[in-house]
Structure formats: C-alpha cells, structure tokens
Design a protein around this motif. Structure first.
Motif, PDB file in Angstrom:
ATOM      1  N   GLY A  33       0.823  -1.213   0.000  1.00 21.85           N
ATOM      2  CA  GLY A  33       0.000   0.000   0.000  1.00 21.85           C
ATOM      3  C   GLY A  33       0.850   1.251   0.000  1.00 21.85           C
ATOM      4  N   GLU A  76      -1.909   0.094   5.474  1.00 19.45           N
ATOM      5  CA  GLU A  76      -2.564  -1.152   5.877  1.00 19.45           C
ATOM      6  C   GLU A  76      -2.831  -1.186   7.380  1.00 19.45           C
ATOM      7  OE1 GLU A  76       0.028  -2.288   2.290  1.00 19.45           O
ATOM      8  OE2 GLU A  76       0.290  -1.067   4.083  1.00 19.45           O
ATOM      9  N   PRO A 103      -2.714   6.537  -0.607  1.00 24.67           N
ATOM     10  CA  PRO A 103      -2.184   6.124   0.698  1.00 24.67           C
ATOM     11  C   PRO A 103      -1.362   7.223   1.374  1.00 24.67           C
ATOM     12  CG  PRO A 103      -1.905   4.364  -0.892  1.00 24.67           C
ATOM     13  CD  PRO A 103      -2.366   5.577  -1.663  1.00 24.67           C
TER      14      PRO A 103
END
Length: 183
Positions: A33, A76, A103
């Motif tokens: 991510g 995450e 992200p």
C-alpha cells in the motif's frame, strides 16, 4: 538486523541498514500500500508516506537504521477495515481518482488530525505535501474537515463497506435505502 514495530507488530529486517524503509516495507514485508514514489530522497510525490512515531514521513527518505526501534504505521495498519475517518471521508468526498497517491495523502491527513483535531485550510495545505496528478486538491480540504467532524463524533459517514461485506448487505444497514427482501 533492524528491529521496529510495523502496524503494531514487532518485526526485524535482515537487510542493509542503509536501505530505505520504503523498500523493506514493500519487498520484505509485502506491505505494498505504501507506493514507490519516484524520485527518492524526499524528492518524490509523497505516495510513500508512512507514520513514524505518529509523524508523517516519506519512507523513501528514512533508512532502516533510522527506523530502528520506532513505531511505523503504513496505510494497511491505519485501519484494517477502512473505518479511519480520513479513509471514510476520502470515499465520501470522491477524492480518490487513480488511487496511486491516496495512501500517502491519507497518512498525511491522519497525522494532521492526530495532532490538530480542528485544522484550518492553511494547516491542511501545509500538512499535505503530496503531488496528485489527478487533481484532488480542491476536495482535500473537504476531506479533512469531514474527517475531523467524524473523528469528533459530530458526523457519521456512510462510505465504502468494509472488505468482505457485499454492497447489498451494507445497503440493508442504511435507513435511506431499501433493498427488497427475497420472497
């Protein structure tokens, strides 16, 4: 051996301590991510942003040696079920385009709201150094404002269902939507 806590779990990397944290997270820990950001050395678009002891930092600019003993949170680890107020507000405000920079932006806004629960526009602009080629910037102020209200329990967001929940099942829990029952 570099030891740190990543997403609330102790980890150790048997890698060159000069390696950027970004590559250890992506390649050794399979936490993809956090995006490879291009320029490296903090000359990037910010897609590699992670929280280091609660501070948003570019993971391409911090080595494993510098991360030793620190607490690292990746996208995450921010929220396993997408329930973090910033994640919910990003969806609700339609501030996700291609998603590559998302992200890093989410991490930057989460760090901002952690230290400043009622940020001004100037605070928001200063806290999000990320480059987004899709141009979501006008929506980011609304995202931060909505996420702040959600975090302070002044507002609820009905955004994307958590992973593993079908849209139909999620819709059953929204009073404004009626899903016909099977007869």
């Amino acid at each position: 051996m570099s030891r740190m806590t990543v997403n609330e779990r102790p980890v150790q990397f048997d890698l060159d301590p000069r390696m950027p944290l970004l590559y250890a997270l992506r390649e050794a820990a399979n936490l993809t991510g956090t995006k490879a950001c291009g320029g490296g050395g903090a000359q990037c678009n910010g897609a590699c942003m992670v929280l280091v002891d609660g501070v948003a930092l570019r993971s391409c600019a911090i080595t494993l040696a510098e991360a030793e003993g620190r607490i690292i949170t990746t996208i995450e680890g921010l929220s396993r079920d997408r329930s973090h107020p910033v994640q919910q507000a990003m969806v609700a405000q339609g501030a996700i385009q291609c998603g590559y920079c998302t992200p890093g932006i989410v991490i930057a806004l989460a760090a901002l709201l952690q230290r400043n629960p009622a940020p001004t526009r100037a605070d928001i602009d200063a806290a999000v150094p990320n480059i987004c080629r899709c141009g979501v910037y006008p929506r980011l102020v609304k995202v931060a404002e909505q996420a702040a209200r959600v975090a302070q329990r002044q507002e609820r967001v009905s955004a994307a269902p958590a992973p593993g929940i079908s849209a139909e099942d999620a819709a059953r829990n929204v009073p404004a939507l009626r899903v016909p029952e099977d007869e």
